[in-house]
Design an enzyme around this catalytic site. Structure first.
Site, PDB file in Angstrom:
ATOM      1  N   ASP A   1       0.831  -1.210   0.000  1.00 39.72           N
ATOM      2  CA  ASP A   1       0.000   0.000   0.000  1.00 39.72           C
ATOM      3  C   ASP A   1       0.862   1.256   0.000  1.00 39.72           C
ATOM      4  OD1 ASP A   1      -2.341   1.478   0.139  1.00 39.72           O
ATOM      5  OD2 ASP A   1      -3.186   0.274   1.758  1.00 39.72           O
TER       6      ASP A   1
ATOM      7  N   ASP B   1     -10.825   1.893  -3.277  1.00 38.60           N
ATOM      8  CA  ASP B   1     -11.362   1.596  -1.943  1.00 38.60           C
ATOM      9  C   ASP B   1     -12.887   1.637  -1.948  1.00 38.60           C
ATOM     10  OD1 ASP B   1      -9.188   0.927  -0.470  1.00 38.60           O
ATOM     11  OD2 ASP B   1      -8.905   2.897   0.460  1.00 38.60           O
TER      12      ASP B   1
HETATM   13  C1  GLA Z   1      -5.740   1.790   2.111  1.00 40.68           C
HETATM   14  C2  GLA Z   1      -6.157   0.608   1.272  1.00 40.68           C
HETATM   15  C3  GLA Z   1      -7.190  -0.207   2.005  1.00 40.68           C
HETATM   16  C4  GLA Z   1      -6.624  -0.673   3.321  1.00 40.68           C
HETATM   17  C5  GLA Z   1      -6.177   0.530   4.131  1.00 40.68           C
HETATM   18  C6  GLA Z   1      -5.466   0.105   5.384  1.00 40.68           C
HETATM   19  O1  GLA Z   1      -6.735   2.719   2.235  1.00 40.68           O
HETATM   20  O2  GLA Z   1      -6.637   1.034   0.036  1.00 40.68           O
HETATM   21  O3  GLA Z   1      -7.588  -1.303   1.225  1.00 40.68           O
HETATM   22  O4  GLA Z   1      -5.562  -1.543   3.079  1.00 40.68           O
HETATM   23  O5  GLA Z   1      -5.286   1.352   3.375  1.00 40.68           O
HETATM   24  O6  GLA Z   1      -5.019   1.172   6.115  1.00 40.68           O
END
Ligand code: GLA
Length: 728
Positions: free
Chosen positions: A474, A544
């Protein structure tokens, strides 16, 4: 195939259905002649460039007469300071402060597998390598063009070598530049923000410059994707001319289309020159990222097919590109930071029962991480939450025949961490100013090889010790303080690009060390969804936003230049956590099952009947996953119905999925036209029992039932029926 016609000094780059043609003129400049539908090799196209005396277009030193001007020439790689007033592809400041370069052809050769070092690159093909030189400043410009017999793409990049004794500053070096003869196009960009990535936006080209860039974010970003298309006004999904331009790059970029004074269009792209200044010392070479140029006369769908196929065959890791990926459950939307060992074990058991292949432990597994304000950088498991450690979770998965995946955010550090206390100088930060924080975290200085080594060591250890099969990488903020304590002052304008090189280095080291490790890219959802990342990460978390209807739109836009086998999509809970909207489990499945599939919900809170439905979905997905991995993808739409057809390569079967929009009372009858089928073949629609020919399905369409409410699933299997010849 690459062919050089020595009588006319013309280069012909022949792809499957396209030709890219340019020539060296009597002055040693490269004139662009053509990029489009295939023409015969050797046919003289020099008439395309018509020298003429146009007022105020200056003539370079040595021009035979007033009709020779770089300003009116279609240039292959335009330079600055010799009278071409359109934007240049190269801008170099030499020791005397001048910004004028004059590159002339020296020689060329044909090579195979000629990707740039340390940068993502498209594999295979045949590469034309042309060298040009500026004798005055002893600079060598290298232009690379790669073509494949099975593709309509041309991949381009450039490099600049300093053969002189003095250093120079590279202020801009484009990956490509092309002068199209007219500007009668509509431009397409993919625009977005977190939770709403890659929405197509069209605009007519008009005098001036249309520029796409991710700003100074240091990442390809949610905002504008490193992709630009130009289509004729009447081009639609299946017909008409379109060009697509994509950068194989994950940092700050720029792509522009300049509608020029005499009605042409100059399209260029590469690293964003804003704030860029690369010190090139004697003997050094600077290489640009690659760019992909596509031409199709088969509409937007034709262009997308070309991008998809190049990505799957020549860009993604061949060990994963066509391989079915594990169906997973991810802990993020299921439990966020609120979990303990018992909760995870319960989730894993239910996932195993439902037939899932992998459990992914997302954020929150490491020390000081009960919310998103701290904990990044040390990468030590939190034994108070997980007394059995990561090994215990991994063993639990294995005991149930499941794989174990883990989340990391390798590029970041929190101030409350051992790493930060010991190495505050390992962060991007101007010593004269305070930190610019994002999600309360600081960006590590990936320009510094020691930092990359440290993160590699941590990840390598955890992955190896705990039998980890998948990593979700990430990146939850953009760069802002563009200052590396590791670099000297004169190299601070190199920070953004060096940072990206550090990211690529870490990713490729992990790829080499763990060839079976599946890595998924992510950046606050789809904030770094680009062809550069796809070279190391066979799949990327698309957004997301897991709301089925919103996600279908995001997948629709993303599919313009990225294949569905690169997009991950999960079924989550309703009301949806991002939109508050409710759609049925079947509609959520229909949308997610057109991509790399998984779940992201608390299985412990579902009813027995929901769990049973999920089990059926997983069986169905595993049966149909081959459509995603190996099929050809077609966008379908009818009003606010978003749907996709994935057709097996032999066109014998197709899987149609999607979602309807808001229910209209007393709605009109809708027909969903299905593209990509064999017109001569009959298909039986498994769900309705109807049999229709491919031609009828394409021209009239599949009759859709009246929706029973908002956001209903579209899900059909089309099974080709044996023709009378085949059945006898
Ligand atoms: C980002 C990712 C999510 C999750 C969060 C965790 O927003 O896109 O899928 O992994 O971080 O903090």
């Amino acid at each position: 195939m690459i062919f050089f016609h020595s009588k006319t000094n013309t280069f012909y780059l022949q792809g499957k259905n396209v030709s890219y043609v340019f020539r060296k003129d009597e002055y040693g400049f490269l004139n662009h002649l053509y990029f489009g539908k295939k023409v015969a090799c050797g046919e003289d196209l020099s008439f395309v460039y018509r020298p003429c005396d146009r007022g105020f277009s200056p003539n370079f030193d040595g021009a035979e007469n007033r009709s020779f001007s770089l300003d009116t020439m279609p240039n292959e790689y335009p330079v600055a300071g010799l009278g071409d007033y359109r934007r240049p592809a190269v801008m170099v400041r030499t020791r005397d402060g001048a910004r004028q370069t004059d590159f002339r052809y020296i020689d060329h050769s044909v090579e195979t597998d000629a990707g740039a070092k340390g940068l993502p690159h498209v594999r295979g093909g045949e590469t034309l390598f042309v060298r040009l030189r500026d004798d005055r400043y002893a600079l060598t410009l290298e232009l690379y063009y790669t073509v494949w017999d099975d593709s309509d793409a041309v991949v381009r990049r450039a490099a600049l070598r300093n053969d002189g004794t003095d250093s120079v500053h590279v202020l801009n070096l484009c990956s490509f530049s092309i002068d199209l003869p007219d500007a009668d196009y509509q431009s397409l960009r993919l625009f977005g923000r977190p939770c709403s990535e890659r929405a197509p936006v069209w605009q007519d080209c008009a005098p001036g410059i249309c520029e796409l860039s991710s700003g100074q974010r240091g990442s390809s970003s949610h905002y504008l994707n490193p992709f630009l298309a130009l289509k004729r006004k009447n081009t639609d999904e299946t017909h008409g001319e379109v060009y697509g331009f994509q950068l194989v790059y994950s940092g700050s970029f720029s792509l522009s289309a300049e509608y020029t004074q005499y009605g042409g269009l100059r399209v260029r792209g590469g690293i964003d020159p804003l704030g860029f200044d690369w010190l090139l010392q004697s003997g050094e070479k600077f290489e640009t990222p690659e760019s992909v140029l596509v031409y199709s006369d088969g509409g937007l769908g034709g262009m997308s097919h070309c991008f998809h196929s190049l990505c799957r065959k020549h860009l993604m890791n061949p060990d994963f590109a066509f391989r079915k990926r594990p169906v997973l459950v991810n802990s993020w939307e299921a439990v966020y930071f609120d979990f303990d060992e018992k909760k995870l074990f319960h989730l894993i058991e239910l996932a195993a029962n439902a037939g899932m292949d992998m459990f992914v432990l997302d954020d929150g597994w490491f020390t000081c991480r009960n919310d998103d304000n701290g904990g990044l950088g040390d990468w030590e498991e939190d034994l108070s939450k997980l007394p059995c450690g990561l090994k215990g979770i991994s063993d639990k998965c294995r005991s149930l025949n499941m794989l174990f995946g883990l989340w990391f955010e390798p590029e970041m550090v929190s101030e409350n961490s051992k790493l930060f206390r010991v190495h505050p100088e390992w962060c991007l930060k101007n010593p004269e100013r305070g930190f610019v924080r994002g999600r309360n975290q600081i960006v590590l200085d990936f320009c510094n090889p020691q930092v990359v080594d440290y993160v590699y060591g941590k990840m390598e250890d955890i992955i190896a010790k705990n039998g980890i099969s998948y990593v979700k990488w990430d990146m939850n903020r953009y760069l802002a303080d563009l200052y590396s304590p590791y670099l000297p002052p004169e190299r601070q304008s190199e920070v953004q690009h060096r940072y990206v090189l550090g990211v690529y280095q870490l990713a490729s080291r992990l790829n080499r060390r763990f060839p079976d490790l599946l890595m998924e890219g992510c950046s606050g959802g789809g904030g770094r969804f680009d062809a550069g990342m796809l070279n190391y990460f066979p799949q990327i978390w698309t957004s997301d936003n897991t709301d089925a209807f919103a996600r279908a739109k995001i997948q629709y836009g993303t599919s313009l230049c990225y294949p569905p086998s690169a997009m991950t999509a999960h079924v989550s809970v309703c009301p949806n956590h991002q939109t508050g909207r409710t759609s049925g489990l079947d509609a959520r499945y229909a949308v997610a099952s057109s991509c790399i599939f998984g779940y992201e919900l608390d299985l412990t809170k579902l009813s027995q009947s929901e769990l049973a439905q999920i089990k059926e979905q997983i069986t169905a997905y595993k049966r149909d996953a081959d459509f995603v991995m190996n099929g050809d993808f077609y966008r379908l739409s009818e009003g606010d119905v978003y749907a996709f057809a994935q057709v097996s390569c032999d066109k014998s079967r197709a899987y149609v999925t999607g979602i309807t929009g808001l229910k209209q009372a007393n709605d009109k009858f809708r027909f969903l036209k299905i593209y990509g089928l064999d017109c001569e073949k009959k298909y039986r629609v498994r769900e309705t029992g109807q049999t229709m020919s491919g031609r009828v399905l394409e021209n009239i369409g599949l009759p859709l039932p009246q929706a029973e409410g908002d956001f209903c699933p579209v899900c059909y299997h089309l099974d080709g029926q044996p023709t009378s010849d085949e059945s006898t």
